[in-house]
Design an enzyme around this catalytic site. Structure first.
Site, short mmCIF file in Angstrom:
data_model
loop_
_atom_site.label_atom_id
_atom_site.label_comp_id
_atom_site.label_asym_id
_atom_site.label_seq_id
_atom_site.Cartn_x
_atom_site.Cartn_y
_atom_site.Cartn_z
N LYS A 106 0.77 -1.15 0.04
CA LYS A 106 0.13 0.06 0.03
C LYS A 106 1.00 1.04 -0.06
CE LYS A 106 -3.66 -2.40 2.19
NZ LYS A 106 -4.33 -2.88 3.45
N GLN A 129 -4.33 -2.02 9.56
CA GLN A 129 -4.33 -3.33 9.05
C GLN A 129 -4.66 -4.35 10.10
OE1 GLN A 129 -3.09 -3.82 5.77
NE2 GLN A 129 -3.90 -5.82 6.12
N ASP A 162 -11.03 2.30 3.95
CA ASP A 162 -11.14 0.92 3.83
C ASP A 162 -12.76 0.61 3.47
OD1 ASP A 162 -9.01 -0.99 3.56
OD2 ASP A 162 -8.69 -0.78 5.72
#
Ligand code: NAP
Length: 294
Positions: free
Chosen positions: A53, A97, A120
């Site tokens: 990312k 994460q 997200d």
């Protein structure tokens, strides 16, 4: 001939457009978009995902920063870190994460992220907006990436029968909501299947487009799909492969070789949906950034 829906090609093309957009905003004197990833502990797979990312951020001209914390950070300390980021106007997007250590509630952490920075797309506010068909929510990155992939390859979903297997909150359920929305890239008729679905094959055989997200390698075989269907394989399971240095390889939920000749288009695993999840994340970050200047 069967079309391979190559996520690396689609991702490269979309990321080029993102980079052009970012360069234009910078030319006008704006700071670049900024995405922060929080990584807790030393999980190898998580470190790889976060690293990918960060590289994607650099490619498109974002500021991408990883904030690392030890696995012993308390839930309260982590919440405080997130709240600091929530209040910082120079940060557009935040991801934490997963998975997190067991003493930290993933649900609590997800709901602590400001919905406008939740790139997200997991926050209840964003899921709720998706369920209502509202245009201004942040879409979950994997389903959003899948729509970007299909669009890139000119796959029309309007009025199509799409069967989604899997009803998780990060893939299957939001995928079904996105594709059935009365939105420019929506208006499909969607059937959502799961482990309690009876006679699954009777649904998969009817699908114009089949999205498979269950985490069972090779589960979908040729006799389960319709001639000419489009197959989106989300599954990524590590299976033993002694021929690889690592000792494993990633395998999808679809038996690629058996369905290949029967379908019109299919995503490979890897290099199908995977790169598009990160692209969905980049698009979400760009969109929340641009919304600040409207
Ligand atoms: P998950 O939370 O484990 O959900 C799996 C879903 O599949 C559940 O809804 C389950 O039904 C359903 N299911 C399980 N066995 C089934 C069966 N025999 N027939 C029909 N449905 C069945 O998984 P997930 O997080 O959605 O992930 C799914 C896969 O996608 C995994 O391999 C994951 O690694 C991969 N993934 C890839 C990406 C990417 O970027 N490429 C992103 C996310 C996930 P119930 O609800 O009834 O249990």
């Amino acid at each position: 001939m069967t079309l391979i829906l190559d996520g690396t090609i689609a991702a490269a093309s979309i990321r080029m457009h993102i980079a052009t957009d970012v360069a234009e905003y910078k030319k006008k004197g704006h700071r670049p978009p900024c995405l922060i990833a929080i990584l807790v502990g030393e999980d190898g797979a998580s470190m790889t995902y976060v690293g990918a990312k960060k590289i994607a951020c650099e490619e498109v001209g974002f500021i991408g920063e990883v904030r690392r914390f030890g696995a012993d950070i308390s839930e309260t300390e982590l919440i405080n870190e997130i709240q600091k980021i929530n209040l910082d106007d120079s940060i557009d997007g935040l991801i934490v994460q997963l998975p997190l250590p067991k003493h930290i509630s993933e649900e609590k952490i997800t709901q602590t992220i400001l919905p406008q920075k939740d790139v997200d797309g997991f926050h209840d506010i964003n899921m709720g907006k998706l369920a209502k068909g509202a245009a201004d929510g942040v879409k979950p990155a994997t389903p959003y990436g899948i729509t970007l992939l299909m669009k890139h390859y000119g796959i029309d979903v309007y009025g199509k029968h799409i069967v989604v297997i899997g009803r998780s909150n990060i893939v299957g359920r939001p995928m079904s909501m996105l594709l059935s929305a009365a939105a420019p890239y929506g208006n499909a008729t969607v059937t959502l299947c799961h482990s309690r679905t009876k006679e699954l094959s009777s649904f998969t055989k009817m699908a114009d487009i089949l999205v498979v997200a269950l985490g069972k390698p090779g589960f979908i075989t040729a006799e389960m799909v319709k001639d000419g269907a489009v197959i989106i394989d989300v599954g990524t399971t590590r299976v033993v492969d002694a021929s690889r240095k690592s000792g494993w390889r990633l395998q999808g939920d679809v038996d690629f070789d058996s369905v290949f000749d029967k379908v019109s288009a299919i995503t490979p695993v890897p290099k199908g949906v995977g790169p598009m999840t990160i692209t969905g994340l980049m698009m979400n970050t760009l969109e929340v950034y641009k919304a600040k200047f409207v």
